[in-house]
Write a protein that holds these residues in place. Sequence first.
Motif, PDB file in Angstrom:
ATOM      1  N   LEU A 131       6.902   9.426  10.445  1.00 29.76           N
ATOM      2  CA  LEU A 131       7.443   9.604   9.101  1.00 29.76           C
ATOM      3  C   LEU A 131       8.026   8.319   8.533  1.00 29.76           C
ATOM      4  CD1 LEU A 131       9.353  13.022   9.191  1.00 29.76           C
ATOM      5  CD2 LEU A 131       7.097  12.546   8.250  1.00 29.76           C
ATOM      6  N   PHE A 132       8.689   7.525   9.382  1.00 36.12           N
ATOM      7  CA  PHE A 132       9.444   6.373   8.911  1.00 36.12           C
ATOM      8  C   PHE A 132       8.690   5.047   9.082  1.00 36.12           C
ATOM      9  CE2 PHE A 132      13.350   9.019  10.328  1.00 36.12           C
ATOM     10  CZ  PHE A 132      13.232   9.811   9.202  1.00 36.12           C
ATOM     11  N   ASP A 133       7.475   5.100   9.568  1.00 35.80           N
ATOM     12  CA  ASP A 133       6.684   3.896   9.840  1.00 35.80           C
ATOM     13  C   ASP A 133       6.247   3.248   8.528  1.00 35.80           C
ATOM     14  OD1 ASP A 133       4.967   1.943  10.842  1.00 35.80           O
ATOM     15  OD2 ASP A 133       4.080   3.284  12.333  1.00 35.80           O
ATOM     16  N   SER A 134       6.461   1.951   8.423  1.00 35.11           N
ATOM     17  CA  SER A 134       6.021   1.214   7.226  1.00 35.11           C
ATOM     18  C   SER A 134       4.805   0.331   7.504  1.00 35.11           C
ATOM     19  CB  SER A 134       7.164   0.343   6.687  1.00 35.11           C
ATOM     20  OG  SER A 134       7.589  -0.587   7.664  1.00 35.11           O
TER      21      SER A 134
ATOM     22  N   TYR B 181      -1.034   7.646   9.183  1.00 39.35           N
ATOM     23  CA  TYR B 181      -1.271   8.753  10.103  1.00 39.35           C
ATOM     24  C   TYR B 181      -1.923   9.892   9.330  1.00 39.35           C
ATOM     25  CZ  TYR B 181       2.059   6.158  12.943  1.00 39.35           C
ATOM     26  OH  TYR B 181       2.710   5.151  13.631  1.00 39.35           O
ATOM     27  N   GLU B 182      -2.843  10.569   9.990  1.00 43.22           N
ATOM     28  CA  GLU B 182      -3.573  11.641   9.338  1.00 43.22           C
ATOM     29  C   GLU B 182      -2.625  12.759   8.905  1.00 43.22           C
ATOM     30  OE1 GLU B 182      -7.494  14.492  10.182  1.00 43.22           O
ATOM     31  OE2 GLU B 182      -6.695  13.168  11.760  1.00 43.22           O
ATOM     32  N   ASN B 183      -2.770  13.164   7.650  1.00 37.14           N
ATOM     33  CA  ASN B 183      -2.013  14.288   7.070  1.00 37.14           C
ATOM     34  C   ASN B 183      -0.509  14.042   7.012  1.00 37.14           C
ATOM     35  OD1 ASN B 183      -4.411  15.844   6.812  1.00 37.14           O
ATOM     36  ND2 ASN B 183      -4.240  16.481   8.958  1.00 37.14           N
ATOM     37  N   ILE B 184      -0.087  12.774   7.035  1.00 38.51           N
ATOM     38  CA  ILE B 184       1.337  12.445   6.931  1.00 38.51           C
ATOM     39  C   ILE B 184       1.537  11.387   5.852  1.00 38.51           C
ATOM     40  CG2 ILE B 184       3.322  11.378   8.076  1.00 38.51           C
ATOM     41  CD1 ILE B 184       2.430  12.599  10.668  1.00 38.51           C
ATOM     42  N   ASN B 185       2.377  11.697   4.886  1.00 39.56           N
ATOM     43  CA  ASN B 185       2.827  10.685   3.930  1.00 39.56           C
ATOM     44  C   ASN B 185       4.128  10.095   4.461  1.00 39.56           C
ATOM     45  OD1 ASN B 185       0.697  11.142   2.214  1.00 39.56           O
ATOM     46  ND2 ASN B 185       1.853  12.421   0.788  1.00 39.56           N
ATOM     47  N   ASN B 186       4.128   8.792   4.697  1.00 36.40           N
ATOM     48  CA  ASN B 186       5.295   8.153   5.304  1.00 36.40           C
ATOM     49  C   ASN B 186       5.777   6.999   4.438  1.00 36.40           C
ATOM     50  OD1 ASN B 186       3.338   6.238   5.771  1.00 36.40           O
ATOM     51  ND2 ASN B 186       3.387   6.390   8.004  1.00 36.40           N
TER      52      ASN B 186
ATOM     53  N   VAL C  58      12.302  12.478   5.175  1.00 32.56           N
ATOM     54  CA  VAL C  58      12.198  11.158   4.542  1.00 32.56           C
ATOM     55  C   VAL C  58      13.183  11.058   3.387  1.00 32.56           C
ATOM     56  CG1 VAL C  58      10.683   9.562   3.305  1.00 32.56           C
ATOM     57  CG2 VAL C  58       9.793  10.880   5.242  1.00 32.56           C
ATOM     58  N   ILE C  59      13.245  12.107   2.574  1.00 33.24           N
ATOM     59  CA  ILE C  59      14.205  12.137   1.464  1.00 33.24           C
ATOM     60  C   ILE C  59      15.625  11.996   1.990  1.00 33.24           C
ATOM     61  CG2 ILE C  59      15.173  13.547  -0.382  1.00 33.24           C
ATOM     62  CD1 ILE C  59      12.391  12.671  -1.072  1.00 33.24           C
TER      63      ILE C  59
ATOM     64  N   ILE D 266      12.858   5.833  -7.401  1.00 38.08           N
ATOM     65  CA  ILE D 266      13.145   7.145  -7.979  1.00 38.08           C
ATOM     66  C   ILE D 266      12.915   8.202  -6.899  1.00 38.08           C
ATOM     67  CG2 ILE D 266      12.513   8.859  -9.722  1.00 38.08           C
ATOM     68  CD1 ILE D 266      11.569   6.559 -11.496  1.00 38.08           C
ATOM     69  N   ILE D 267      13.995   8.865  -6.504  1.00 34.38           N
ATOM     70  CA  ILE D 267      13.910   9.930  -5.510  1.00 34.38           C
ATOM     71  C   ILE D 267      14.111  11.260  -6.222  1.00 34.38           C
ATOM     72  CG2 ILE D 267      14.955  10.954  -3.452  1.00 34.38           C
ATOM     73  CD1 ILE D 267      15.793   8.177  -2.575  1.00 34.38           C
ATOM     74  N   ASP D 268      13.122  12.121  -6.139  1.00 35.10           N
ATOM     75  CA  ASP D 268      13.199  13.462  -6.713  1.00 35.10           C
ATOM     76  C   ASP D 268      13.425  14.431  -5.559  1.00 35.10           C
ATOM     77  OD1 ASP D 268      12.811  15.963  -7.818  1.00 35.10           O
ATOM     78  OD2 ASP D 268      11.191  15.317  -9.142  1.00 35.10           O
ATOM     79  N   ASP D 269      14.692  14.747  -5.319  1.00 31.16           N
ATOM     80  CA  ASP D 269      15.049  15.593  -4.180  1.00 31.16           C
ATOM     81  C   ASP D 269      14.526  17.013  -4.357  1.00 31.16           C
ATOM     82  OD1 ASP D 269      16.134  16.396  -1.809  1.00 31.16           O
ATOM     83  OD2 ASP D 269      18.214  16.287  -2.441  1.00 31.16           O
ATOM     84  N   GLU D 270      14.435  17.480  -5.598  1.00 33.90           N
ATOM     85  CA  GLU D 270      13.971  18.842  -5.850  1.00 33.90           C
ATOM     86  C   GLU D 270      12.489  18.999  -5.543  1.00 33.90           C
ATOM     87  OE1 GLU D 270      13.735  22.064  -9.542  1.00 33.90           O
ATOM     88  OE2 GLU D 270      15.064  20.315  -9.677  1.00 33.90           O
ATOM     89  N   ASN D 271      11.699  17.994  -5.907  1.00 38.37           N
ATOM     90  CA  ASN D 271      10.253  18.062  -5.693  1.00 38.37           C
ATOM     91  C   ASN D 271       9.779  17.254  -4.490  1.00 38.37           C
ATOM     92  OD1 ASN D 271       9.474  19.686  -8.048  1.00 38.37           O
ATOM     93  ND2 ASN D 271      10.261  17.941  -9.218  1.00 38.37           N
ATOM     94  N   ASN D 272      10.724  16.654  -3.775  1.00 37.85           N
ATOM     95  CA  ASN D 272      10.410  15.896  -2.553  1.00 37.85           C
ATOM     96  C   ASN D 272       9.397  14.770  -2.803  1.00 37.85           C
ATOM     97  OD1 ASN D 272      12.005  17.877  -1.313  1.00 37.85           O
ATOM     98  ND2 ASN D 272      10.812  17.784   0.564  1.00 37.85           N
TER      99      ASN D 272
END
Length: 375
Positions: free
Chosen positions: A67-70, A74-79, A98-99, A165-171
């Motif tokens: 998750l935190f890799d920059s 990774y397949e099926n992971i937005n990091n 991540v949020i 811009i972090i949208d906590d409601e919509n992740n």
Amino acid sequence: MKKLLFLLLVICMGCKTSINYTQKQMYSFDSGFDTVIAYIEWVEDGDTQYRENANKTFGKFSYYNKLFDSFHDYENINNIKTINDNAGIKAVSVNQEVIDMLLEAKYFYDISYGKIDVTAGKMISLWHDAREIGMELNTNGEYGDIPNGEELEESIKHKGWDKIIIDDENNTVFITDPYVSLDVGSVAKGYATQRVAEYLVTENVKNAVIDAGGNLKALSGKYNGKEWITGIRNPNNPSLSPDDSLLTVQYSGDKSAVTSGDYERAFIAKDGKSYSHIIDPDTTYPADKYRSVTIITTDAGVADCLSTALFCLDYEDGLKVIEQYKKDHDNAFLEVVWVANKDINFETGNIYHTKSFNIAYTQGLKGKINIINDK
């Protein structure tokens, strides 16, 4: 920035206690965060549950690393890398972890005078590349190059939370500047360590310690009711042997201990200076006020962030950060040890003067520190 943190847990390897506990430990070299993860548990004779607990630990670290890799996809992971790759293009949907990690990073940015700045990825990348090359050259008896000054100055323009811009409601997370990138090395490992520890507690694990490359987290008080004893390494001789530690510090309960020091992942440049991995985002250069700063507190993520922040701050400003954190968290347990060269003076009575160092500490550690080398 992959920050390697350096504490040595003083424990009796594989020993039995008077209440028939035996220490067991397992290591993982591939669970991520560019470090070795150790799982240590004191078990009753014949208990093999620790193996399953260790594997749970390593599996969780691997999950958070992805998750935190920059650096990797990774397949099926937005990091973090996915967010960076889409800077200036679109918002990226991410897991809640991540949020939450980024919001914690923002909090420490706010209280640390900007010294914890995960938005300074461009600047940190310049030093990362110079350090990797410099360390390799040093092994061959050659010297490295520091980053280009103009590029460092340009990197100052491409950082800042006003571009995130972090949208906590919509992740979702969106970087508005295409030249800005996130680097969560000062936050992610400690954050993950704390989350893994909390997970293990829900699994009824106790009498255990996680050592994530020097980021120590005890899941409970010590198995025999005594205090934990942790060694802080001598910056001039950073051996892994407990006998070579500069000092030991005692504390009790489910605490975390993290050290940021200038003696790991450093390289010597052609100007003859040693440059560490801990970058001050204001100066654009590695911080050099202290040799190490150790944080002892309950939350491993807090310890990770504050060890970096205080390493970059003057002593008085560091005390203000400690005060602010305690104010925001119901006077939470938080103690600090600063190790500095002899030319650095601390305005406090809580200090040790050794042959090579001045060592300051917060009031709660009075009577808990034992200098064992460099007297």
